[in-house]
Design an enzyme around this catalytic site. Structure first.
Site, PDB file in Angstrom:
ATOM      1  N   ASN A 101     -27.804 -25.923 -21.709  1.00 33.41           N
ATOM      2  CA  ASN A 101     -27.570 -27.361 -21.598  1.00 33.41           C
ATOM      3  C   ASN A 101     -28.584 -27.920 -20.603  1.00 33.41           C
ATOM      4  O   ASN A 101     -28.423 -27.764 -19.394  1.00 33.41           O
ATOM      5  CB  ASN A 101     -26.143 -27.643 -21.136  1.00 33.41           C
ATOM      6  CG  ASN A 101     -25.868 -29.122 -20.966  1.00 33.41           C
ATOM      7  OD1 ASN A 101     -26.647 -29.967 -21.413  1.00 33.41           O
ATOM      8  ND2 ASN A 101     -24.768 -29.454 -20.322  1.00 33.41           N
TER       9      ASN A 101
ATOM     10  N   LYS B 244     -29.118 -30.938 -19.947  1.00 31.03           N
ATOM     11  CA  LYS B 244     -28.622 -32.184 -19.354  1.00 31.03           C
ATOM     12  C   LYS B 244     -29.723 -33.256 -19.398  1.00 31.03           C
ATOM     13  O   LYS B 244     -30.435 -33.358 -20.390  1.00 31.03           O
ATOM     14  CB  LYS B 244     -28.085 -31.925 -17.946  1.00 31.03           C
ATOM     15  CG  LYS B 244     -27.016 -30.819 -17.946  1.00 31.03           C
ATOM     16  CD  LYS B 244     -26.275 -30.695 -16.651  1.00 31.03           C
ATOM     17  CE  LYS B 244     -25.237 -29.580 -16.741  1.00 31.03           C
ATOM     18  NZ  LYS B 244     -24.400 -29.498 -15.541  1.00 31.03           N
TER      19      LYS B 244
ATOM     20  N   HIS C 283     -17.886 -32.051 -22.633  1.00 33.78           N
ATOM     21  CA  HIS C 283     -18.410 -31.522 -21.369  1.00 33.78           C
ATOM     22  C   HIS C 283     -17.758 -32.261 -20.200  1.00 33.78           C
ATOM     23  O   HIS C 283     -17.453 -33.456 -20.286  1.00 33.78           O
ATOM     24  CB  HIS C 283     -19.928 -31.681 -21.315  1.00 33.78           C
ATOM     25  CG  HIS C 283     -20.566 -30.943 -20.191  1.00 33.78           C
ATOM     26  ND1 HIS C 283     -20.599 -31.444 -18.902  1.00 33.78           N
ATOM     27  CD2 HIS C 283     -21.180 -29.738 -20.135  1.00 33.78           C
ATOM     28  CE1 HIS C 283     -21.219 -30.585 -18.115  1.00 33.78           C
ATOM     29  NE2 HIS C 283     -21.581 -29.534 -18.837  1.00 33.78           N
TER      30      HIS C 283
ATOM     31  N   GLU D 148     -18.851 -33.485 -17.574  1.00 31.15           N
ATOM     32  CA  GLU D 148     -19.546 -34.698 -17.137  1.00 31.15           C
ATOM     33  C   GLU D 148     -19.259 -35.869 -18.073  1.00 31.15           C
ATOM     34  O   GLU D 148     -19.177 -37.020 -17.640  1.00 31.15           O
ATOM     35  CB  GLU D 148     -21.045 -34.415 -17.036  1.00 31.15           C
ATOM     36  CG  GLU D 148     -21.372 -33.484 -15.873  1.00 31.15           C
ATOM     37  CD  GLU D 148     -22.693 -32.760 -16.001  1.00 31.15           C
ATOM     38  OE1 GLU D 148     -22.942 -31.874 -15.159  1.00 31.15           O
ATOM     39  OE2 GLU D 148     -23.469 -33.052 -16.932  1.00 31.15           O
TER      40      GLU D 148
ATOM     41  N   GLU E  72     -15.468 -24.076 -18.761  1.00 30.59           N
ATOM     42  CA  GLU E  72     -16.313 -24.431 -17.621  1.00 30.59           C
ATOM     43  C   GLU E  72     -15.436 -24.893 -16.460  1.00 30.59           C
ATOM     44  O   GLU E  72     -14.972 -26.030 -16.441  1.00 30.59           O
ATOM     45  CB  GLU E  72     -17.324 -25.511 -18.003  1.00 30.59           C
ATOM     46  CG  GLU E  72     -16.771 -26.660 -18.849  1.00 30.59           C
ATOM     47  CD  GLU E  72     -17.698 -27.871 -18.854  1.00 30.59           C
ATOM     48  OE1 GLU E  72     -18.885 -27.711 -18.555  1.00 30.59           O
ATOM     49  OE2 GLU E  72     -17.208 -28.963 -19.134  1.00 30.59           O
TER      50      GLU E  72
ATOM     51  N   GLY F 101     -22.902 -26.651 -10.946  1.00 31.44           N
ATOM     52  CA  GLY F 101     -23.872 -27.285 -10.064  1.00 31.44           C
ATOM     53  C   GLY F 101     -23.576 -27.104  -8.589  1.00 31.44           C
ATOM     54  O   GLY F 101     -24.221 -27.716  -7.744  1.00 31.44           O
TER      55      GLY F 101
ATOM     56  N   SER G 119     -22.062 -22.135 -13.764  1.00 28.67           N
ATOM     57  CA  SER G 119     -23.194 -21.664 -12.955  1.00 28.67           C
ATOM     58  C   SER G 119     -23.557 -20.200 -13.230  1.00 28.67           C
ATOM     59  O   SER G 119     -23.651 -19.389 -12.312  1.00 28.67           O
ATOM     60  CB  SER G 119     -22.897 -21.858 -11.454  1.00 28.67           C
ATOM     61  OG  SER G 119     -22.788 -23.224 -11.152  1.00 28.67           O
TER      62      SER G 119
END
Length: 249
Positions: free
Chosen positions: A9, A11, A93, A95, A165, A171, A210
């Site tokens: 990904n 992003k 996701h 985010e 996730e 991150g 991660s």
């Protein structure tokens, strides 16, 4: 046996030059032991469609809308993604859920539309730090999975990839231990198995918190972890190649 799948990904990162360098390194470095998919920013999908034309590497978009066309400024449709050779669509996701307000209902509608378009949803689920600390990890994951189950039914999960996730490990540099990740993956599979054990055994469940080359082999060696959804490390050629080549075993 479920075949390992590692997805990148990117992003909102990259440019034509850096993308080309990464793709060249990926094509030269992958040993073929895992399936691989890349999710670039949508503007770069045409670049991937050209540069991966002679490759087994799949690609897709990070988001798509459930309507076919219309007055939805800023969105893209599944037929548009399909026209450029996309196979996978990232959906749900953390985010998208956190920053752009996507609810379980919206995610479920997107999964339904992705399946109807003949594409593969990569369904992201997972808990926030406060939810893990409150001991509600399983409840959160079950709610997110069941929203999709209720919409599309258990049989559809033969064509769905799940990416667990833990939001607290995205991150941040923090990674769940292989044992922590395995516990949640096993629980997710149990949710599916309660509906159909055969489908549950076939569904690939990736870890998306991660992942690094140093942790990949231990993570992928767990019985219910079938690969990874990789963020930052997928922008570093040697790191991502090493992750993709870290087979179970």
């Amino acid at each position: 046996m479920r075949r390992l799948l590692v997805a990148a990904n990117w992003k909102m990162n990259g440019n034509k030059e850096s993308n080309a360098a990464l793709l060249k390194a990926f094509k030269e470095g992958f040993d073929g032991s895992a399936d691989t998919a890349i999710f670039p920013p949508a503007l770069y999908v045409p670049q991937l469609s050209e540069e991966l034309a002679d490759s087994a590497i799949a690609y897709g978009v990070q988001n798509a809308y459930f309507e076919e066309k219309g007055a939805f400024t800023g969105e893209l449709s599944l037929s548009m993604a399909k026209e450029f050779g996309c196979e996978y669509i990232l959906v749900g996701h953390s985010e998208r859920r956190e920053l752009f307000g996507e609810t379980d209902e919206i995610v479920a509608k997107k999964v339904e539309a992705i399946l109807a378009a003949g594409l593969i949803p990569m369904l992201c689920i997972g808990e926030k730090l406060e939810e893990r600390e409150a001991g509600t990890t399983e409840k959160v994951c079950e709610t997110q999975v069941k929203a999709v189950l209720d919409k599309v039914g258990i049989a559809a999960f033969e064509k769905i990839v799940i990416a667990y996730e833990p939001v607290w490990a995205i991150g941040t540099g923090k990674t769940a231990t292989p044992e922590q990740a395995q516990d949640v993956h096993a629980f997710i599979r149990q949710i599916l198995a309660a509906e159909d054990a055969e489908v549950a055994a076939k569904t690939r469940i990736l870890y998306g918190g991660s992942v690094k080359a140093a942790s990949a082999e231990a993570l992928f060696g767990q019985p219910d972890i079938d690969g990874g959804l990789v963020g930052g490390a997928s922008l570093i050629a040697d790191e991502f190649v090493a992750i993709c080549n870290a087979t179970k075993g």
